[in-house]
Enzyme design. Structure first.
Site, PDB file in Angstrom:
ATOM      1  CG  ASP A 223     -44.723  31.756 106.256  1.00  0.00           C
ATOM      2  OD1 ASP A 223     -45.418  30.930 106.902  1.00  0.00           O
ATOM      3  OD2 ASP A 223     -44.924  32.967 106.285  1.00  0.00           O
TER       4      ASP A 223
ATOM      5  CG  ASP B 299     -43.621  30.007 111.074  1.00  0.00           C
ATOM      6  OD1 ASP B 299     -42.803  30.823 110.608  1.00  0.00           O
ATOM      7  OD2 ASP B 299     -44.847  30.160 111.008  1.00  0.00           O
TER       8      ASP B 299
ATOM      9  CG  ASP C 220     -53.698  31.034 117.229  1.00  0.00           C
ATOM     10  OD1 ASP C 220     -53.163  29.955 116.872  1.00  0.00           O
ATOM     11  OD2 ASP C 220     -53.753  32.025 116.486  1.00  0.00           O
TER      12      ASP C 220
HETATM   13  P1  ATP Z   1     -50.808  32.056 107.869  1.00  0.00           P
HETATM   14  O1  ATP Z   1     -49.312  32.088 107.835  1.00  0.00           O
HETATM   15  O2  ATP Z   1     -51.450  31.166 106.872  1.00  0.00           O
HETATM   16  O3  ATP Z   1     -51.411  33.385 107.936  1.00  0.00           O
HETATM   17  P2  ATP Z   1     -50.311  30.958 110.462  1.00  0.00           P
HETATM   18  O4  ATP Z   1     -51.171  30.156 111.406  1.00  0.00           O
HETATM   19  O5  ATP Z   1     -49.050  30.316 110.003  1.00  0.00           O
HETATM   20  O6  ATP Z   1     -51.240  31.374 109.259  1.00  0.00           O
HETATM   21  P3  ATP Z   1     -48.631  32.979 111.548  1.00  0.00           P
HETATM   22  O7  ATP Z   1     -48.959  34.379 111.907  1.00  0.00           O
HETATM   23  O8  ATP Z   1     -47.612  32.697 110.522  1.00  0.00           O
HETATM   24  O9  ATP Z   1     -50.012  32.317 111.166  1.00  0.00           O
HETATM   25  O10 ATP Z   1     -48.248  32.263 112.915  1.00  0.00           O
HETATM   26  C1  ATP Z   1     -47.556  31.018 112.988  1.00  0.00           C
HETATM   27  C2  ATP Z   1     -48.023  30.227 114.212  1.00  0.00           C
HETATM   28  O11 ATP Z   1     -47.787  30.979 115.412  1.00  0.00           O
HETATM   29  C3  ATP Z   1     -49.517  29.945 114.228  1.00  0.00           C
HETATM   30  O12 ATP Z   1     -49.830  28.787 113.505  1.00  0.00           O
HETATM   31  C4  ATP Z   1     -49.770  29.766 115.730  1.00  0.00           C
HETATM   32  O13 ATP Z   1     -49.369  28.512 116.166  1.00  0.00           O
HETATM   33  C5  ATP Z   1     -48.848  30.803 116.324  1.00  0.00           C
HETATM   34  N1  ATP Z   1     -49.527  32.107 116.506  1.00  0.00           N
HETATM   35  C6  ATP Z   1     -49.553  33.152 115.651  1.00  0.00           C
HETATM   36  N2  ATP Z   1     -50.235  34.176 116.130  1.00  0.00           N
HETATM   37  C7  ATP Z   1     -50.677  33.807 117.347  1.00  0.00           C
HETATM   38  C8  ATP Z   1     -51.433  34.430 118.372  1.00  0.00           C
HETATM   39  N3  ATP Z   1     -51.906  35.663 118.206  1.00  0.00           N
HETATM   40  N4  ATP Z   1     -51.671  33.724 119.500  1.00  0.00           N
HETATM   41  C9  ATP Z   1     -51.177  32.470 119.659  1.00  0.00           C
HETATM   42  N5  ATP Z   1     -50.468  31.836 118.746  1.00  0.00           N
HETATM   43  C10 ATP Z   1     -50.200  32.464 117.604  1.00  0.00           C
HETATM   44 MG    MG Z   2     -47.434  31.309 108.831  1.00  0.00          MG
END
Ligand code: ATP
Ligand code: MG
Length: 388
Positions: free
Chosen positions: A17, A19, A93
């Site tokens: 997705d 963001d 993170d």
């Molecule tokens: P995926 O969607 O492949 O699981 P993602 O990194 O995109 O991985 P998401 O949960 O969609 O994970 O989060 C989007 C973004 O928000 C992350 O890339 C990160 O920058 C931030 N993020 C998400 N969770 C956290 C957290 N617990 N602490 C700090 N930043 C976070």
């Molecule tokens: Mg994501």
């Protein structure tokens, strides 16, 4: 565009997705699009609908301050301050998750050397790892999942504290833990994740019974086979059901309880149902398994003894069950792990494939089956159900 999508595109994976992060306030974002709505109360984000796609738009978050609300263990409870892009980057993170892509100028904005870390295949925490895990213990699970999924190595500074800090996960709301576990188990790399969780000492207190399960020789084989088959399905783009997954994770616990209750004199089927309820009651709270998923899990378990009956009308009735397919897939795993004879699973595979005549020819003689049923019926009258 920020986060996972930028990272995945640079690594050559297809993003799940997209963001979006912006300095516009939620209200400004909402009014700029025709189909957009603000969600969330404390930290508002905006869902912008474009065609069938929903984009999550977040206003840059500000730095944590002295009066940021935290719990007794240092976990951040609310943060609702807006901030600059640089502050927003520092709140993310891992360095590889803090990359911003500006489609207007076609540039990547990289405050924390995320591009270099992608090249070096390193998952590096932004800031001091211990402090960041304390703010949000779920980051430990994210580290393991993202490293497994992306083929990155967790930087030693971020990997090392996990063992001692894993206990902080007990403090995370169960619903959040469940979501993260589900992401991990359905990432297509569950086997790798579980193996790494064990190495990092992180499965303790996470799936409390996973320790118990993995310590039984049969149980471990069963769980690993199940996770492997889930991984293969995910990678082949096939759908998977959370109910099936959790049914496999908890099955050997059910078997142990079932055995115990039967040993106490209870009849087989009522004993199974009691065991199912006990296991779900003790796990559902901790794992925040929803009622709907719990229902699916029970359906799969409850079908299992019915595969034993291979005479008369009963195999046909089983085929008609709504959840037959899931129950049969579950039976295959039980056979592969050595819990039930391979021959039983092979019989069902053939029975499903056979035509009407073929099926009739496969049925076992009634007598064997009847004898079993008589044996089951007899104690019903004279053995009272055990009292607690
Ligand atoms: P995926 O969607 O492949 O699981 P993602 O990194 O995109 O991985 P998401 O949960 O969609 O994970 O989060 C989007 C973004 O928000 C992350 O890339 C990160 O920058 C931030 N993020 C998400 N969770 C956290 C957290 N617990 N602490 C700090 N930043 C976070
Ligand atoms: Mg994501």
């Amino acid at each position: 565009m920020v986060g996972g999508a930028v990272r995945d595109l640079l690594i050559g994976e297809e993003p799940k997705d997209f963001d979006i992060a912006t300095n516009a306030t939620p209200e400004q974002v909402r009014s700029a699009f025709r189909r957009a709505r603000i969600i969330g109360r404390r930290f508002q984000i905006v869902h912008v609908m474009i065609g069938s796609e929903t984009l999550e738009v977040t206003t840059f978050r500000g730095a944590l301050s002295h009066d940021t609300k935290k719990d007794a263990h240092g976990r951040v409870l609310h943060d609702n301050e807006f901030g600059s892009q640089a502050e927003d980057a520092a709140r993310r993170d891992f360095t590889v998750n803090a990359l911003y892509y500006d489609p207007a100028s076609e540039t990547i904005i990289d405050y924390h050397h995320g591009v270099a870390d992608i090249k070096q295949k390193t998952l590096r925490m932004i800031g001091e790892p211990r402090a960041r895990y304390r703010e949000d213990p779920v980051r430990m699970l994210r580290a393991v999942r993202l490293a497994a999924k992306l083929g990155l190595t967790i930087d030693p500074a971020a990997a090392k504290p996990i063992r001692e800090m894993a206990v902080l996960l007990e403090n995370v709301p169960p619903a959040r833990l469940f979501d993260e576990m589900l992401k991990l188990l359905t990432s297509g790399h569950a086997v790798k994740c579980i193996t790494q969780l064990r190495e990092a000492g992180l499965h303790h207190g996470l799936l409390p019974l996973l320790d118990v399960i993995l310590e039984q020789p049969m149980g471990e084989r069963f769980v690993m086979l199940a996770l492997d088959s889930t991984d293969q399905r995910v990678r082949a783009g096939k759908p998977i059901s959370p109910g099936f997954l959790f049914a496999t994770l908890l099955w050997h616990e059910v078997l142990a309880q079932w055995e115990r209750i039967r040993a106490g004199g209870e009849r087989s089927i009522p004993a199974l149902f009691t065991a199912m309820d006990e296991v779900l009651d003790s796990q559902a709270e901790k794992l925040a398994i929803t009622r709907r998923i719990a229902g699916d899990i029970k359906d799969i378990w409850a079908l299992q003894p019915r595969f034993e009956a291979r005479a008369g009308k009963r195999p046909y009735a089983l085929l008609e069950q709504q959840r037959f397919r899931a129950g049969y897939d579950f039976l295959l795993l039980r056979a592969d792990s050595g819990e039930v004879p391979k021959e039983l699973a092979a019989w069902w595979t053939d029975f499903i494939d056979a035509d009407g005549e073929g099926r009739a020819a496969m049925l076992l003689p009634e007598t064997a089956d009847k004898k079993k049923r008589r044996r089951r019926r007899k104690p019903a009258g004279d053995t009272p159900p055990p009292t607690e």
